[in-house]
Scaffold this motif. Structure first.
Motif, PDB file in Angstrom:
ATOM      1  N   MET A  76       0.827  -1.203   0.000  1.00  0.00           N
ATOM      2  CA  MET A  76       0.000   0.000   0.000  1.00  0.00           C
ATOM      3  C   MET A  76       0.858   1.247   0.000  1.00  0.00           C
ATOM      4  N   THR A  77       1.987   1.188   0.692  1.00  0.00           N
ATOM      5  CA  THR A  77       2.873   2.352   0.735  1.00  0.00           C
ATOM      6  C   THR A  77       3.358   2.708  -0.659  1.00  0.00           C
ATOM      7  N   ALA A  78       3.746   1.693  -1.443  1.00  0.00           N
ATOM      8  CA  ALA A  78       4.220   1.954  -2.804  1.00  0.00           C
ATOM      9  C   ALA A  78       3.068   2.381  -3.706  1.00  0.00           C
ATOM     10  N   ALA A  79       1.919   1.742  -3.560  1.00  0.00           N
ATOM     11  CA  ALA A  79       0.781   2.043  -4.434  1.00  0.00           C
ATOM     12  C   ALA A  79       0.254   3.452  -4.211  1.00  0.00           C
ATOM     13  N   THR A  80       0.388   3.975  -2.995  1.00  0.00           N
ATOM     14  CA  THR A  80      -0.134   5.307  -2.692  1.00  0.00           C
ATOM     15  C   THR A  80       0.942   6.379  -2.745  1.00  0.00           C
ATOM     16  N   SER A  81       2.093   6.045  -3.294  1.00  0.00           N
ATOM     17  CA  SER A  81       3.164   7.034  -3.445  1.00  0.00           C
ATOM     18  C   SER A  81       2.957   7.809  -4.738  1.00  0.00           C
ATOM     19  N   THR A  82       2.743   9.114  -4.623  1.00  0.00           N
ATOM     20  CA  THR A  82       2.521   9.983  -5.781  1.00  0.00           C
ATOM     21  C   THR A  82       3.388  11.225  -5.641  1.00  0.00           C
ATOM     22  N   SER A  83       3.241  12.128  -6.593  1.00  0.00           N
ATOM     23  CA  SER A  83       4.011  13.372  -6.533  1.00  0.00           C
ATOM     24  C   SER A  83       3.609  14.226  -5.336  1.00  0.00           C
ATOM     25  N   HIS A 141     -21.076  14.464   2.796  1.00  0.00           N
ATOM     26  CA  HIS A 141     -19.650  14.780   2.760  1.00  0.00           C
ATOM     27  C   HIS A 141     -18.768  13.537   2.707  1.00  0.00           C
ATOM     28  N   MET A 142     -19.366  12.360   2.751  1.00  0.00           N
ATOM     29  CA  MET A 142     -18.574  11.151   2.570  1.00  0.00           C
ATOM     30  C   MET A 142     -18.107  11.091   1.119  1.00  0.00           C
ATOM     31  N   ARG A 143     -16.962  10.492   0.893  1.00  0.00           N
ATOM     32  CA  ARG A 143     -16.411  10.434  -0.452  1.00  0.00           C
ATOM     33  C   ARG A 143     -15.633   9.136  -0.634  1.00  0.00           C
ATOM     34  N   TYR A 144     -15.362   8.807  -1.865  1.00  0.00           N
ATOM     35  CA  TYR A 144     -14.567   7.610  -2.150  1.00  0.00           C
ATOM     36  C   TYR A 144     -13.130   7.894  -1.751  1.00  0.00           C
ATOM     37  N   PRO A 145     -12.505   7.017  -0.952  1.00  0.00           N
ATOM     38  CA  PRO A 145     -11.181   7.343  -0.389  1.00  0.00           C
ATOM     39  C   PRO A 145     -10.053   7.270  -1.407  1.00  0.00           C
ATOM     40  N   THR A 146      -9.085   8.143  -1.213  1.00  0.00           N
ATOM     41  CA  THR A 146      -7.967   8.266  -2.146  1.00  0.00           C
ATOM     42  C   THR A 146      -7.086   7.029  -2.166  1.00  0.00           C
ATOM     43  N   ASP A 147      -6.700   6.542  -0.995  1.00  0.00           N
ATOM     44  CA  ASP A 147      -5.772   5.407  -0.951  1.00  0.00           C
ATOM     45  C   ASP A 147      -6.365   4.173  -1.609  1.00  0.00           C
ATOM     46  N   LEU A 148      -7.637   3.909  -1.380  1.00  0.00           N
ATOM     47  CA  LEU A 148      -8.286   2.758  -2.013  1.00  0.00           C
ATOM     48  C   LEU A 148      -8.266   2.911  -3.526  1.00  0.00           C
ATOM     49  N   PHE A 149      -8.554   4.106  -4.005  1.00  0.00           N
ATOM     50  CA  PHE A 149      -8.564   4.339  -5.447  1.00  0.00           C
ATOM     51  C   PHE A 149      -7.172   4.149  -6.037  1.00  0.00           C
ATOM     52  N   GLU A 150      -6.141   4.607  -5.330  1.00  0.00           N
ATOM     53  CA  GLU A 150      -4.774   4.443  -5.822  1.00  0.00           C
ATOM     54  C   GLU A 150      -4.357   2.976  -5.843  1.00  0.00           C
ATOM     55  N   VAL A 151      -4.795   2.210  -4.858  1.00  0.00           N
ATOM     56  CA  VAL A 151      -4.523   0.769  -4.874  1.00  0.00           C
ATOM     57  C   VAL A 151      -5.261   0.103  -6.032  1.00  0.00           C
ATOM     58  N   GLN A 152      -6.507   0.473  -6.233  1.00  0.00           N
ATOM     59  CA  GLN A 152      -7.303  -0.153  -7.297  1.00  0.00           C
ATOM     60  C   GLN A 152      -6.768   0.200  -8.682  1.00  0.00           C
ATOM     61  N   ARG A 153      -6.303   1.426  -8.863  1.00  0.00           N
ATOM     62  CA  ARG A 153      -5.757   1.762 -10.176  1.00  0.00           C
ATOM     63  C   ARG A 153      -4.446   1.019 -10.425  1.00  0.00           C
ATOM     64  N   GLU A 154      -3.676   0.750  -9.360  1.00  0.00           N
ATOM     65  CA  GLU A 154      -2.459  -0.037  -9.501  1.00  0.00           C
ATOM     66  C   GLU A 154      -2.811  -1.450  -9.971  1.00  0.00           C
ATOM     67  N   ILE A 155      -3.884  -1.990  -9.453  1.00  0.00           N
ATOM     68  CA  ILE A 155      -4.324  -3.327  -9.852  1.00  0.00           C
ATOM     69  C   ILE A 155      -4.883  -3.313 -11.271  1.00  0.00           C
ATOM     70  N   LEU A 156      -5.715  -2.346 -11.572  1.00  0.00           N
ATOM     71  CA  LEU A 156      -6.351  -2.306 -12.885  1.00  0.00           C
ATOM     72  C   LEU A 156      -5.372  -2.002 -14.006  1.00  0.00           C
ATOM     73  N   ALA A 157      -4.211  -1.468 -13.681  1.00  0.00           N
ATOM     74  CA  ALA A 157      -3.210  -1.238 -14.718  1.00  0.00           C
ATOM     75  C   ALA A 157      -2.866  -2.540 -15.442  1.00  0.00           C
ATOM     76  N   GLN A 158      -2.962  -3.677 -14.731  1.00  0.00           N
ATOM     77  CA  GLN A 158      -2.722  -4.981 -15.349  1.00  0.00           C
ATOM     78  C   GLN A 158      -4.000  -5.803 -15.468  1.00  0.00           C
ATOM     79  N   TYR A 159      -4.796  -5.795 -14.411  1.00  0.00           N
ATOM     80  CA  TYR A 159      -5.906  -6.742 -14.340  1.00  0.00           C
ATOM     81  C   TYR A 159      -7.167  -6.253 -15.041  1.00  0.00           C
TER      82      TYR A 159
END
Length: 983
Positions: A615-622, A691-709
């Protein structure tokens, strides 16, 4: 059965037993007792203050479950290890020979034995105590494994290999491995201690360079070795299930062809062999012969090498590799399916849409569509934080986070559509420099103050944020609310508050009077905190924080409370230690209060066939180069659900946990372990739900997965030619590239019936720069589509410009390049904001704000202000204008002035008069900056006016020259610092 020395164990006549001098014999026990007493008091203070804290936040049951489980495991495992090792030590001593044969190593051992023997009970007690304590501490750390095991619930889904419910792998499998590890440790330590006793007392040694053992010692050690080998057989059986987490060959995670057809049967055979070898060890103990154990040991080692190592390697090399695609296809299919399920990215056909990336609509139609889009982010939360800091800091001891949050509010008088806002609280960084004594740090400067919000899609005069909530006291544009922030991201130390006003302990700094230089005082009236009025509590907290002032200070009275664990993430992590937390908590103003919303995840790394990632690597951005490590697991995960929304009151510190999303077996297991602490979704207050929203870290993990899957076909997945990657942030520093972060914005994408608050990101093909796809998730909890992931997939047989290519087009535009170069040479800093990608009319519209701030020495009050906006749409000229509307007009109609092409490029040439005017403007700008540094505001204003005149001349010259560039470069300095900016 006491350790009573025989006559053979007594020192020889005339040789006195070794004795320590008298003073160490008395001093050492006293020192040891004092150290033990200090450690015990510290432990008691820590445990007791933890209980007080949990009781103050109404989560005493969490304290009971966590501490009860940890202490239970500590004592059970510790006592078990002490008993097993102690019994074997006693047995080894009982089996010692009465008469020890003389050997070459005997004199040295006799000396050791005579030194140890008089103190053997003490030394054995110390050794067993250390073993018990260390084992207990290690076991207490496994409380999560135990609680999940005894509270497990079925997943209702089976793994592809063994057809067992997933719950077996998530809950039971780790517990079995844990039990085996303790059994192995107990037998191994028993073996070491028994061997040491046998050696010390002559049961085991060397004679004529050959090992020699008495029959008792031999039988004892053979039995222990047999038990160890028997446990190894059990481990082989448990390891059979472990192939579901193998990482071999073409299968990233999960059993491959080799695992199923070679490793699995090999584990079974090795388990049988281990049992047979254990029987040979037991037979050797009975027959008092070393031959059978030697045969067993050799058989075990040989079979482990040949069956467990060589055989799978041969199958992999000579059977799988020549036909890897055919052999691994069914197992790759298993991995794709399991990974998508585990990360909740199972895509239905309707969610993956082909998108042309080019438009057939007219420029006028595209301009009309673009102009009506609501979600342009002109205020980059990672850039305008500095503007918040300068314009709204008020005093130097207040601070804003380096990256602002994004939320949406329905503003008064602006209709029913919520507006995207950049939001933050004014946190307290501590006393002013030089005033950081204990009283100021912990009793006076106790809380932050206020909530600040600015529109995301517009700016005020001079390019500054368009604030809708600001100032001290708050303007009240978002309604009346409690502005004091006792619990926030900046509040990371303990404070002591409360007590009658006008008395010591009741005079906290509330906020400064700006007109007379004074301050408004305040006394905390909230329900949060632990009372520290009693001498006992003061003593306990003085020990906990190692601060004598807590015990002695007269500023603490009977009504005082101590507030600690004030960071929202740390607070939620303490009341819900079973959750993985999102690293981006955000503040919300609602119901007259400021709340922090923290997203909680249930995670595991034991979902069969699902790919593991960090998760640390998947949520690492600029924006977060090191990753959002707060509250995240240190290792990898392969299953994640956003199962909990946590809410922390910024004034009282009250924590509420609400279930979120679809039912999750992991969360249900934790609810069984901690009954009553998680409230149902329907109990979320109506004022917080929007005010609830889709969380950033989950989205970053999911996009890391969807890049291949996103590739669902096993053959295509094996080839990898359609894999994507997350582009580097095109606006970042080239030498320090990180992934482009996802962005919150309100947008309309194909499939949406209306604009929705969304989280969006882009993909590029692996090792390519063109655009491959746009991924968006509906982040509006008030709609049924919340959490729906949509992917717009660009055609593979055409090239659509990606973020880095669009950035290149921006930078190479002649008019833009000239102005940016001028600004960068004129003592200012140009900051490129977030590049937003928005689907419009079948194509893609890119928007990027450009900020300018002073960068000269002494310009501590400078901050970035929006001065230009880039716009790009494929097949149209680049837009670069002071406002978004002008930039869009330039892109789609050309009326705002795109320079005529020069040569083969897309830029234009600027005539000599324009260049001369701009150079003169640059000189006036430099003079203005010098005047600003010198404090001569009159000269500063005159030079700015002259600069504006030169810019007007440049505009007129460009228009006369026929370039059509009504937007000539405009050099705008950073706005003059507000009077409060330097305070």
């Amino acid at each position: 059965m006491s350790f009573r020395p025989s006559s053979a164990d007594r020192p020889p006549a005339g040789r006195p037993a070794l004795r320590l001098p008298r003073w160490p014999r008395y001093l050492l026990p006293v020192l040891a007792g004092l150290i033990a007493f200090g450690v015990l008091i510290t432990i008691i203070a820590g445990v007791w203050t933890d209980w007080l804290w949990y009781r103050s936040v109404q989560y005493g049951s969490v304290f009971g479950v966590v501490y009860g489980t940890r202490w239970a495991l500590f004592f059970v495992v510790g006592i078990f290890m002490v008993v097993v090792v102690g019994v074997n030590a006693w047995l080894a001593y009982r089996l010692r020979p009465v008469y020890r044969p003389a050997t070459s190593d005997r004199p040295g051992l006799d000396a050791y034995r005579m030194a140890v023997d008089p103190h053997r009970r003490l030394l054995l007690g110390i050794l067993l105590g250390l073993i018990g304590v260390i084992s207990g501490i290690i076991a207490s750390g496994a409380w999560r494994t135990w609680l999940l095991f005894i509270n497990q619930v079925p997943f209702g889904r089976k793994d592809a290999q063994f057809h067992l419910d997933i719950s077996f792998f998530v809950f039971t499998y780790p517990f079995l491995r844990l039990v085996l590890s303790y059994l192995f440790a107990a037998v191994f330590l028993s073996l070491l201690v028994a061997a040491a006793v046998h050696i010390l007392y002559g049961g085991l040694g060397w004679q004529a360079r050959r090992p020699r053992a008495t029959m008792g010692a031999q039988a004892h050690l053979f039995v222990l070795l047999g038990v160890f080998v028997l446990l190894k057989g059990a481990a082989y059986l448990v390891d059979r299930w472990g192939i579901d987490f193998s990482q071999r060959g073409a299968v990233t995670t999960g059993a491959s062809y080799t695992d199923v057809n070679a490793v699995l049967p090999a584990k079974t055979v090795l388990a049988v062999i281990a049992v047979l070898c254990a029987l040979l060890f037991f037979a050797g103990a009975v027959r008092r012969s070393a031959l059978l154990p030697a045969v067993g040991f050799g058989l075990l080692v040989l079979s482990a090498i040949l069956i467990g190592g060589v055989y799978p390697a041969v199958i992999q090399q000579f059977v799988v590799k020549p036909n890897e695609l055919a052999k691994e296809t069914p197992y790759i299919s298993r991995e794709i399916k399991a990974t998508r399920l585990a990360y909740a990215v199972t895509l239905r056909p309707a969610q993956v849409q082909p998108y042309s990336g080019t438009s057939t609509e007219s420029s006028a139609a595209l301009h009309a569509q673009s102009a009506n889009l609501p979600g342009f982010r002109l205020m980059d939360p990672a850039v305008v934080s500095r503007a918040f800091q300068q314009l709204q800091q008020v005093k130097g001891y207040y601070q804003f986070p380096s990256i602002l949050a994004v939320d949406r509010y329905q503003l008064p008088g602006e209709g029913p559509v919520p507006q995207d806002l950049a939001v933050a609280v004014r946190g307290l960084s501590g006393p002013p420099a030089g005033q950081g004594n204990w009283i100021n740090t912990h009793l006076v400067y106790t809380h932050g103050y206020g909530f600040v919000a600015a529109r995301e899609n517009s700016v005020s005069g001079g390019g500054t944020p368009d604030f809708v909530e600001s100032d001290i006291p708050p303007r009240g544009e978002l309604g009346t609310f409690q502005p004091r922030v006792y619990f926030g991201e900046a509040e990371n130390n303990y404070v002591i508050v409360g007590g009658p006003p006008g008395r010591p302990g009741g005079e906290e700094l509330d906020y400064p009077y700006q007109n007379i230089g004074g301050q408004q005082n305040y006394t905390y009236k909230g329900s949060g905190g632990v009372p520290v009025g009693s001498p006992l509590n003061r003593l306990l907290y003085a020990i906990k924080f190692r601060e004598l002032n807590i015990l002695l200070s007269g500023a603490i009275n009977n009504d005082s409370k101590i507030l600690y664990v004030r960071d929202p993430l740390a607070r939620v992590a303490k009341v819900a230690p079973f959750l993985t937390l999102d690293g981006s908590p955000y503040p919300v103003v609602a119901n007259g209060q400021i709340y922090w919303v923290v997203d909680g995840y249930t995670t595991t790394d034991l979902y069969p066939y699902s790919q593991r990632l960090s998760m640390t690597a998947a949520t690492s951005t600029s924006q977060t180069p090191a990753g959002n490590v707060a509250g995240q697991p240190a290792g990898a995960v392969n299953y994640i659900r956003n199962s909990v929304k946590a809410v922390v009151n910024a004034y009282t510190g009250a924590v509420e946990l609400y279930q979120w999303g679809k039912p999750d077996p992991l969360l249900q297991a934790w609810k069984n372990a901690f009954p009553g602490i998680i409230q149902p979704t329907q109990d979320i207050p109506g004022y917080l739900l929007p005010h609830m929203r889709y969380p950033t870290d989950l989205f970053e993990v999911q996009r890391e997965i969807l890049a291949q899957y996103h590739v669902g076909n096993a053959q295509s997945f094996y080839g990898g030619q359609n894999f994507w990657t997350i582009p580097n942030d095109p606006t970042g520093v080239a030498a320090n590239q990180h992934s482009q972060p996802p962005y919150y914005l309100t947008e309309t994408i194909p499939g949406y019936r209306q604009p929705e608050f969304s989280l969006t990101t882009t993909f590029v093909p692996r090792n390519r720069a063109n655009l491959a796809a746009v991924m968006t998730v509906d982040s509006n909890p008030m709609q049924h589509g919340y959490g729906t992931i949509s992917v717009l997939q660009l055609p593979q047989n055409a090239v659509t410009a990606g973020p880095s290519q669009v950035q290149g087009a921006f930078e190479s535009n002649a008019a833009a390049s000239a102005e940016l170069t001028l600004l960068r040479r004129g003592g200012s800093t140009v900051t490129l904001g977030n590049m937003i990608t928005i689907p419009v009319g079948g194509g893609l519209l890119y928007i990027e704000p450009v900020y300018v701030s002073a960068n000269a020495a002494g310009s501590t009050g400078s901050y970035p202000s929006l001065q230009r906006v880039f716009a790009f749409y494929s097949g149209h000229p680049v837009g670069f204008q002071p406002t978004l509307q002008e930039a869009l007009a330039q892109v789609f109609t050309g009326t705002s002035g795109q320079a005529a092409p020069s040569g083969g490029g897309s830029g234009g040439s600027v005539n000599a008069q324009v260049i001369a005017d701009l150079k003169q403007a640059q000189q006036f700008y430099a003079q203005a900056q010098a005047a600003l540094r010198a404090g001569d505001l009159a000269a500063y204003a005159q030079d700015i006016a002259k600069m504006a005149g030169q810019i007007s001349n440049a505009r007129a010259a460009a228009a006369r020259a026929g370039h059509g560039a009504t937007t000539s470069p405009k050099t705008t300095p950073a706005p003059t610092p507000s009077p409060t900016a330097s305070r």
